[in-house]
Design an enzyme around this catalytic site. Structure first.
Site, PDB file in Angstrom:
ATOM      1  N   LYS A 218      42.747  43.869  38.673  1.00 40.56           N
ATOM      2  CA  LYS A 218      43.917  43.601  39.521  1.00 40.56           C
ATOM      3  C   LYS A 218      45.261  43.631  38.783  1.00 40.56           C
ATOM      4  O   LYS A 218      46.283  43.952  39.374  1.00 40.56           O
ATOM      5  CB  LYS A 218      43.750  42.252  40.236  1.00 40.56           C
ATOM      6  CG  LYS A 218      42.687  42.283  41.335  1.00 40.56           C
ATOM      7  CD  LYS A 218      42.633  40.970  42.099  1.00 40.56           C
ATOM      8  CE  LYS A 218      41.602  41.048  43.208  1.00 40.56           C
ATOM      9  NZ  LYS A 218      41.532  39.825  44.016  1.00 40.56           N
TER      10      LYS A 218
ATOM     11  N   ASP B 121      45.464  40.016  49.567  1.00 47.39           N
ATOM     12  CA  ASP B 121      44.708  38.754  49.575  1.00 47.39           C
ATOM     13  C   ASP B 121      45.521  37.636  50.241  1.00 47.39           C
ATOM     14  O   ASP B 121      45.059  36.968  51.174  1.00 47.39           O
ATOM     15  CB  ASP B 121      44.359  38.305  48.145  1.00 47.39           C
ATOM     16  CG  ASP B 121      43.169  39.062  47.579  1.00 47.39           C
ATOM     17  OD1 ASP B 121      42.351  39.574  48.369  1.00 47.39           O
ATOM     18  OD2 ASP B 121      43.054  39.127  46.342  1.00 47.39           O
TER      19      ASP B 121
HETATM   20  P1  NDP Z   1      39.786  32.613  39.351  1.00 40.83           P
HETATM   21  O1  NDP Z   1      38.639  32.616  38.408  1.00 40.83           O
HETATM   22  O2  NDP Z   1      41.021  33.377  39.014  1.00 40.83           O
HETATM   23  O3  NDP Z   1      40.254  31.077  39.603  1.00 40.83           O
HETATM   24  C1  NDP Z   1      39.306  30.089  39.872  1.00 40.83           C
HETATM   25  C2  NDP Z   1      40.025  28.781  40.211  1.00 40.83           C
HETATM   26  O4  NDP Z   1      39.027  27.813  40.569  1.00 40.83           O
HETATM   27  C3  NDP Z   1      40.809  28.178  39.051  1.00 40.83           C
HETATM   28  O5  NDP Z   1      41.933  27.491  39.554  1.00 40.83           O
HETATM   29  C4  NDP Z   1      39.800  27.204  38.448  1.00 40.83           C
HETATM   30  O6  NDP Z   1      40.401  26.143  37.756  1.00 40.83           O
HETATM   31  C5  NDP Z   1      39.157  26.674  39.696  1.00 40.83           C
HETATM   32  N1  NDP Z   1      37.824  26.122  39.474  1.00 40.83           N
HETATM   33  C6  NDP Z   1      36.664  26.795  39.295  1.00 40.83           C
HETATM   34  N2  NDP Z   1      35.635  25.939  39.134  1.00 40.83           N
HETATM   35  C7  NDP Z   1      36.169  24.684  39.212  1.00 40.83           C
HETATM   36  C8  NDP Z   1      35.624  23.380  39.133  1.00 40.83           C
HETATM   37  N3  NDP Z   1      34.321  23.175  38.943  1.00 40.83           N
HETATM   38  N4  NDP Z   1      36.448  22.321  39.278  1.00 40.83           N
HETATM   39  C9  NDP Z   1      37.782  22.500  39.483  1.00 40.83           C
HETATM   40  N5  NDP Z   1      38.367  23.731  39.562  1.00 40.83           N
HETATM   41  C10 NDP Z   1      37.574  24.798  39.429  1.00 40.83           C
HETATM   42  O7  NDP Z   1      39.184  33.089  40.729  1.00 40.83           O
HETATM   43  P2  NDP Z   1      39.985  33.704  41.973  1.00 40.83           P
HETATM   44  O8  NDP Z   1      41.229  32.936  42.180  1.00 40.83           O
HETATM   45  O9  NDP Z   1      40.063  35.171  41.851  1.00 40.83           O
HETATM   46  O10 NDP Z   1      38.957  33.417  43.174  1.00 40.83           O
HETATM   47  C11 NDP Z   1      38.739  32.092  43.626  1.00 40.83           C
HETATM   48  C12 NDP Z   1      37.797  32.160  44.819  1.00 40.83           C
HETATM   49  O11 NDP Z   1      38.447  32.809  45.898  1.00 40.83           O
HETATM   50  C13 NDP Z   1      36.513  32.949  44.552  1.00 40.83           C
HETATM   51  O12 NDP Z   1      35.406  32.179  44.952  1.00 40.83           O
HETATM   52  C14 NDP Z   1      36.643  34.181  45.424  1.00 40.83           C
HETATM   53  O13 NDP Z   1      35.392  34.589  45.945  1.00 40.83           O
HETATM   54  C15 NDP Z   1      37.548  33.676  46.544  1.00 40.83           C
HETATM   55  N6  NDP Z   1      38.307  34.741  47.173  1.00 40.83           N
HETATM   56  C16 NDP Z   1      38.184  34.883  48.526  1.00 40.83           C
HETATM   57  C17 NDP Z   1      38.870  35.866  49.168  1.00 40.83           C
HETATM   58  C18 NDP Z   1      38.700  36.018  50.645  1.00 40.83           C
HETATM   59  O14 NDP Z   1      39.121  37.068  51.164  1.00 40.83           O
HETATM   60  N7  NDP Z   1      38.155  35.035  51.349  1.00 40.83           N
HETATM   61  C19 NDP Z   1      39.773  36.805  48.456  1.00 40.83           C
HETATM   62  C20 NDP Z   1      39.864  36.538  47.045  1.00 40.83           C
HETATM   63  C21 NDP Z   1      39.141  35.545  46.438  1.00 40.83           C
HETATM   64  P3  NDP Z   1      40.790  26.268  36.189  1.00 40.83           P
HETATM   65  O15 NDP Z   1      42.076  27.034  36.127  1.00 40.83           O
HETATM   66  O16 NDP Z   1      40.934  24.855  35.765  1.00 40.83           O
HETATM   67  O17 NDP Z   1      39.643  26.992  35.530  1.00 40.83           O
END
Ligand code: NDP
Length: 283
Positions: free
Chosen positions: A71, A107
């Protein structure tokens, strides 16, 4: 090869995205609207991205989606960016306009479309859980749509501070960061809570650390997780009288916007939602 005998092509450049429900959704839209287009999913390794974009250009693709890890890296291979893609620095949808490949981000726009069916974001206060790619895209679109304030709640500090700074400096939005330690209590006066983290992906019982008593009736609660769509957060929010929005709406609406960008046709979201549900074996 001549275009006369080919369908128009769009595609998806991803890594490890076999079974992608997006393919089913976009192909269903093309079929339903009698569009002689095809959407093909291609595995592209990071080292091959430049060649893949050159190939798409050479073969006259009308555009393509790209998912992680492409991306951000794809931007250097494009001719320009749409407004929100430029602000957030990430592209998930490339559109051929004339002889140029322009990067857009659908998105956050897809999320916003879902949200607007339930709540007008203008002047509203939002709590956003997460600071990754999805949360960043949502935050930028919410700011462009005129929300009053966003609190970014995240486990790690780095990306959250970066997002808050972007919102304040590039979009002149009132925004703050709340460190996520223990169960987060949603402040009184919040209009919408959004889960932009990956908590709940493929795990219907995964618990988001939230003080459940702060999920008050009337609060809008939206989840980005689309598999499964009935996450624990969505179920709990509904049980407490909140207005819940699942992640299927976001994925369908970002697909709707992508098809509009590529073809100029506004596809039927119901057809696309059905295709996603079938691909995820929900129906
Ligand atoms: P990233 O890996 O970029 O970010 C993940 C985020 O989740 C971070 O803020 C991370 O925090 C947080 N996180 C993950 N695990 C935990 C935990 N156990 N406790 C607290 N915080 C947590 O992923 P994306 O932003 O790309 O995607 C996030 C979700 O969105 C995915 O599941 C994806 O499938 C979904 N998505 C859905 C879409 C849709 O069309 N419905 C489109 C795009 C994405 P930290 O920074 O602290 O690691």
């Amino acid at each position: 090869m001549t275009r006369d005998f080919l369908h128009e092509l769009v595609g998806s450049m991803s890594q490890g995205a076999a079974g992608n429900p997006t393919v089913a959704m976009i192909e269903a839209a093309f079929a339903h609207h009698g569009l002689h287009w095809r959407y093909v999913n291609m595995e592209v390794a990071p080292a091959d991205l430049a060649d893949a974009v050159r190939g798409a250009r050479a073969m006259g693709f009308r555009g393509f989606n790209c998912s992680m890890p492409h991306k951000v890296a794809v931007i250097q291979h494009l001719d320009g960016l749409g407004e929100s893609a430029a602000i957030m620095g990430a592209v998930n949808c490339v559109v051929r306009r004339g002889d140029q490949l322009i990067g857009e981000n659908t998105d956050g726009k897809g999320f916003l479309k879902s949200l607007c069916e339930v709540l007008d974001p203008r002047g509203k206060s939002v709590v956003l859980l997460g600071a990754g790619g999805a949360a960043r895209a949502i935050a930028v679109e919410l700011a462009l749509a005129g929300v009053k304030h966003i609190t970014v709640v995240n486990r790690g500090e780095g990306r959250a501070i970066e997002l808050v700074t972007l919102l304040r400096e590039k979009l002149k939005l009132s925004a703050d960061f709340a460190a996520w330690t223990g169960d987060y209590a949603i402040p009184a006066g919040t209009d919408a809570l959004i889960n932009g983290t990956s908590i709940g992906l493929y795990d219907a019982d995964a618990r988001i650390p939230l003080d459940a008593s702060s999920l008050t009736p009337g609060l809008v609660v939206a989840d980005v997780i689309f598999s499964p769509p009935r996450t624990r957060l969505i179920r709990e929010a509904e049980a407490r009288g909140c207005r819940a929005i699942d992640g299927l709406g976001m994925i369908v609406n970002q697909g709707v916007i992508s098809v509009e960008y590529w073809t100029g046709v506004t596809p039927d979201p119901a057809v696309m939602r059905c295709a996603v549900e079938a691909a995820l074996r929900l129906s």
